[in-house]
Design an enzyme around this catalytic site. Structure first.
Site, mmCIF file in Angstrom:
data_model
loop_
_atom_site.group_PDB
_atom_site.id
_atom_site.type_symbol
_atom_site.label_atom_id
_atom_site.label_comp_id
_atom_site.label_asym_id
_atom_site.label_seq_id
_atom_site.Cartn_x
_atom_site.Cartn_y
_atom_site.Cartn_z
ATOM 1 N N ARG A 172 16.809 -114.660 31.369
ATOM 2 C CA ARG A 172 17.686 -113.491 31.485
ATOM 3 C C ARG A 172 18.956 -113.661 30.657
ATOM 4 O O ARG A 172 19.147 -112.994 29.655
ATOM 5 C CB ARG A 172 18.019 -113.239 32.972
ATOM 6 C CG ARG A 172 18.608 -111.852 33.245
ATOM 7 C CD ARG A 172 20.105 -111.738 33.017
ATOM 8 N NE ARG A 172 20.904 -112.658 33.809
ATOM 9 C CZ ARG A 172 22.205 -112.808 33.653
ATOM 10 N NH1 ARG A 172 22.872 -112.122 32.730
ATOM 11 N NH2 ARG A 172 22.872 -113.689 34.403
ATOM 12 N N ASP A 173 19.796 -114.599 31.018
ATOM 13 C CA ASP A 173 21.082 -114.751 30.348
ATOM 14 C C ASP A 173 20.909 -115.302 28.937
ATOM 15 O O ASP A 173 21.737 -115.033 28.065
ATOM 16 C CB ASP A 173 21.979 -115.683 31.170
ATOM 17 C CG ASP A 173 23.429 -115.631 30.739
ATOM 18 O OD1 ASP A 173 23.836 -114.635 30.124
ATOM 19 O OD2 ASP A 173 24.160 -116.599 31.016
ATOM 20 N N HIS A 219 29.635 -122.266 29.979
ATOM 21 C CA HIS A 219 29.249 -122.169 28.576
ATOM 22 C C HIS A 219 29.894 -123.334 27.829
ATOM 23 O O HIS A 219 30.898 -123.889 28.267
ATOM 24 C CB HIS A 219 29.696 -120.838 27.989
ATOM 25 C CG HIS A 219 28.863 -119.683 28.451
ATOM 26 N ND1 HIS A 219 28.662 -118.556 27.678
ATOM 27 C CD2 HIS A 219 28.169 -119.460 29.593
ATOM 28 C CE1 HIS A 219 27.883 -117.698 28.330
ATOM 29 N NE2 HIS A 219 27.583 -118.227 29.493
ATOM 30 N N ASN A 222 24.887 -121.232 26.894
ATOM 31 C CA ASN A 222 25.054 -121.824 28.221
ATOM 32 C C ASN A 222 24.857 -123.334 28.169
ATOM 33 O O ASN A 222 24.299 -123.877 27.213
ATOM 34 C CB ASN A 222 24.008 -121.235 29.176
ATOM 35 C CG ASN A 222 24.230 -119.788 29.475
ATOM 36 O OD1 ASN A 222 25.120 -119.413 30.213
ATOM 37 N ND2 ASN A 222 23.387 -118.931 28.896
ATOM 38 N N CYS A 273 27.176 -114.255 25.580
ATOM 39 C CA CYS A 273 27.562 -113.064 26.329
ATOM 40 C C CYS A 273 27.675 -111.906 25.358
ATOM 41 O O CYS A 273 28.496 -111.960 24.435
ATOM 42 C CB CYS A 273 28.896 -113.265 27.056
ATOM 43 S SG CYS A 273 29.450 -111.781 27.925
ATOM 44 N N HIS A 283 28.730 -121.947 36.508
ATOM 45 C CA HIS A 283 28.005 -121.420 35.351
ATOM 46 C C HIS A 283 28.892 -121.632 34.137
ATOM 47 O O HIS A 283 29.837 -120.876 33.907
ATOM 48 C CB HIS A 283 27.725 -119.925 35.577
ATOM 49 C CG HIS A 283 26.938 -119.266 34.501
ATOM 50 N ND1 HIS A 283 25.691 -118.725 34.724
ATOM 51 C CD2 HIS A 283 27.211 -119.037 33.186
ATOM 52 C CE1 HIS A 283 25.231 -118.189 33.598
ATOM 53 N NE2 HIS A 283 26.147 -118.359 32.654
#
Length: 316
Positions: free
Chosen positions: A32-33, A227, A267, A258, A225
């Site tokens: 997803r991300d 980065h 990430n 993002c 979370h």
């Protein structure tokens, strides 16, 4: 390929009580991300194989897709198709990101059991990402969370821009805590605290986590979370672990960024996290060899090398 051939670190003794958690849950966000930030749309069949490979590697949570409107995230426009084709492995959860009531309708229709919502800790990012103000975003989330809870779903709340915002700069910690508390009070079972542009450092991570605990939020309701924009993701993760965090978000191969914050790089790579946990004697349940092979395979699908140091070191 065995551990000796992989060059895995010698396993450390179990950590002393109170120093580090005995086990960490890795919340895999690559499908997803990671893929939402790709320039090209990845075929649904490739996405499905990616998800299946990640589950087979032992990841207990694989965040699969998003029901954000295709106009905003065209890379995940095939969310329903992906979920319809999913071969769910026993012991693996497959949450999806749900932005609003319409997204929740689609999630329910697809048989989803776990959702996530994506809130902002700042006014500027809320306006750009949600087209709503900092306070207005909760009006959108409240009916979604309420219905999801009533449907028996697990609900995670992402808080973005926790450690810094490209338009506003440093973010007041009390503002972050206020946003997080409102999401928990609404019915979210856990918060994921996002370093959306990768500017956090260990001291700031500790300060934010301590502020949540001081506000009455148990650390077991917090995830992190990170980065890796400034190369601090693993250091920040260590800081969080030492304060009792046991859920860490990561993306296979370091995929992601993002789409609403151009300075954000990938990430924290799941392989880099697993390598570190292995060396620290922290249980994680992931087969590193299978994970490296999966990320090397995905890198070939995307036509570029993986940014993960561990993947580059170990992939054949």
């Amino acid at each position: 390929m065995g551990k000796r051939e992989l060059g895995l670190p010698s396993r450390a003794p179990s950590p002393e009580p109170g120093e580090l958690p005995e086990r960490v849950t890795i919340w895999e966000v690559g499908p997803r991300d990671g893929l939402q930030n790709e320039d090209e749309v990845v075929p649904s069949a490739v996405k499905l194989e990616f998800v299946h490979r990640l589950a087979d590697a032992g990841l207990p949570v694989v965040e699969t897709t998003s029901f954000v409107h295709p106009k905003w995230v065209p890379q995940l426009a095939d969310a329903t198709e992906v979920l319809d084709g999913l071969d769910r492995r026993a012991g693996t959860r497959y949450p999806v990101l749900v932005p609003n009531a319409r997204g929740l309708d689609r999630a329910v229709d697809s048989g989803v059991t776990d959702i996530a919502i994506f809130a902002s800790a700042t006014e500027s990012f809320a306006r750009r990402n949600l087209n709503r103000g900092l306070d207005e975003q909760f009006e959108m989330f409240e009916p979604v969370v309420g219905r999801a809870v009533s449907e028996g779903m697990g609900v995670r709340g992402y808080v973005s821009m926790v450690f810094g915002d490209p338009w506003e700069g440093p973010v007041a910690i009390d503002q972050v805590v206020s946003v997080g508390r409102r999401l928990l009070d609404m019915g979210c079972s856990r918060l994921s605290l996002g370093d959306t542009i990768g500017v956090a450092t260990p001291g700031l991570v500790e300060a934010v986590l301590r502020a949540f605990v001081a506000a009455g939020v148990s650390v077991d309701r917090l995830a992190v979370h990170f980065h890796d924009t400034y190369g601090q993701a693993l250091s920040n993760t260590c800081a969080a672990l030492r304060l009792g965090v046991t859920t860490v978000d990561a993306s296979a191969g370091g995929l992601g960024g993002c789409p609403y914050a151009g300075s954000a790089t990938g990430n924290l790579a799941t392989e880099d996290l697993v390598w570190m946990l292995e060396g620290m004697g922290i249980e994680h349940g992931v087969d590193l060899e299978a994970l490296v092979e999966t990320s090397a395979w995905m890198a070939r699908q995307l036509g570029r090398p993986s940014p993960s140091g561990v993947v580059r070191a170990l992939a054949r």
